[in-house]
Design a protein around this motif. Structure first.
Motif, mmCIF file in Angstrom:
data_model
loop_
_atom_site.group_PDB
_atom_site.id
_atom_site.type_symbol
_atom_site.label_atom_id
_atom_site.label_comp_id
_atom_site.label_asym_id
_atom_site.label_seq_id
_atom_site.Cartn_x
_atom_site.Cartn_y
_atom_site.Cartn_z
ATOM 1 N N TYR A 7 0.841 -1.094 0.156
ATOM 2 C CA TYR A 7 0.067 0.096 0.069
ATOM 3 C C TYR A 7 0.698 1.318 -0.222
ATOM 4 N N LEU A 8 0.556 2.001 -0.882
ATOM 5 C CA LEU A 8 1.540 3.365 -0.993
ATOM 6 C C LEU A 8 0.627 4.500 -0.865
ATOM 7 N N ASP A 9 0.801 5.760 -0.436
ATOM 8 C CA ASP A 9 0.371 7.002 -0.201
ATOM 9 C C ASP A 9 0.039 7.369 -1.577
ATOM 10 N N PRO A 10 -0.717 8.484 -2.181
ATOM 11 C CA PRO A 10 -0.992 8.803 -3.315
ATOM 12 C C PRO A 10 0.257 9.274 -4.073
ATOM 13 N N LYS A 11 0.779 10.299 -3.223
ATOM 14 C CA LYS A 11 2.202 10.993 -3.829
ATOM 15 C C LYS A 11 3.208 10.001 -4.124
ATOM 16 N N MET A 12 3.475 9.058 -3.184
ATOM 17 C CA MET A 12 4.419 8.112 -3.562
ATOM 18 C C MET A 12 3.987 7.099 -4.894
ATOM 19 N N ASP A 13 2.915 6.878 -4.898
ATOM 20 C CA ASP A 13 2.301 6.224 -6.273
ATOM 21 C C ASP A 13 2.570 6.856 -7.310
ATOM 22 N N ARG A 14 2.021 8.282 -7.284
ATOM 23 C CA ARG A 14 2.430 8.949 -8.629
ATOM 24 C C ARG A 14 4.005 9.072 -8.883
ATOM 25 N N ASP A 15 4.876 9.368 -7.695
ATOM 26 C CA ASP A 15 6.268 9.494 -7.952
ATOM 27 C C ASP A 15 6.756 8.104 -8.588
ATOM 28 N N LEU A 16 6.492 6.974 -7.858
ATOM 29 C CA LEU A 16 6.738 5.627 -8.480
ATOM 30 C C LEU A 16 6.522 5.674 -10.020
ATOM 31 N N GLY A 17 5.329 5.839 -10.438
ATOM 32 C CA GLY A 17 4.950 5.472 -11.871
ATOM 33 C C GLY A 17 5.656 6.804 -12.555
ATOM 34 N N ARG A 18 5.889 7.939 -12.142
ATOM 35 C CA ARG A 18 6.760 8.696 -13.103
ATOM 36 C C ARG A 18 8.184 8.106 -13.297
ATOM 37 N N PHE A 19 8.731 7.744 -12.127
ATOM 38 C CA PHE A 19 9.941 7.313 -12.126
ATOM 39 C C PHE A 19 10.147 5.984 -12.870
ATOM 40 N N ALA A 20 9.361 5.034 -12.946
ATOM 41 C CA ALA A 20 9.249 3.729 -13.560
ATOM 42 C C ALA A 20 9.134 4.130 -14.977
ATOM 43 N N ALA A 21 8.252 4.888 -15.467
ATOM 44 C CA ALA A 21 8.400 5.507 -16.736
ATOM 45 C C ALA A 21 9.420 5.928 -17.347
ATOM 46 N N ALA A 22 10.217 6.985 -16.649
ATOM 47 C CA ALA A 22 11.275 7.409 -17.174
ATOM 48 C C ALA A 22 12.497 6.459 -17.494
#
Length: 74
Positions: A7-22
């Protein structure tokens, strides 16, 4: 591999998604790599190499009741 949920908080989830995409990686791959790096940096845990090695009667486990007779009595 074994599936697990995190379970991730919304900000961590967004950051993870951006990092993974990059990085061109999946979120799961980024998490696995981060955990592998973190676990690799942990100090090694001490291992118990012997249990019950001490001087004393060699038959303690077989005769525990005999050795405990009177123990704790005032």
């Amino acid at each position: 591999m074994k599936k697990t949920s995190v379970y991730l908080d919304p900000k961590m989830d967004r950051d993870l998604g951006r990092f993974a995409a990059a990085e061109g990686k999946s979120r799961a791959e980024v998490i696995r790599e981060a955990l592998a790096d973190w676990i690799g940096e942990m100090p090694p845990q001490p291992r118990i190499t012997a249990i019950g090695v001490f001087t004393g009667p060699g038959d303690l486990s077989q005769n525990v009741d005999r050795y405990l007779e009177g123990f704790g009595e005032d």
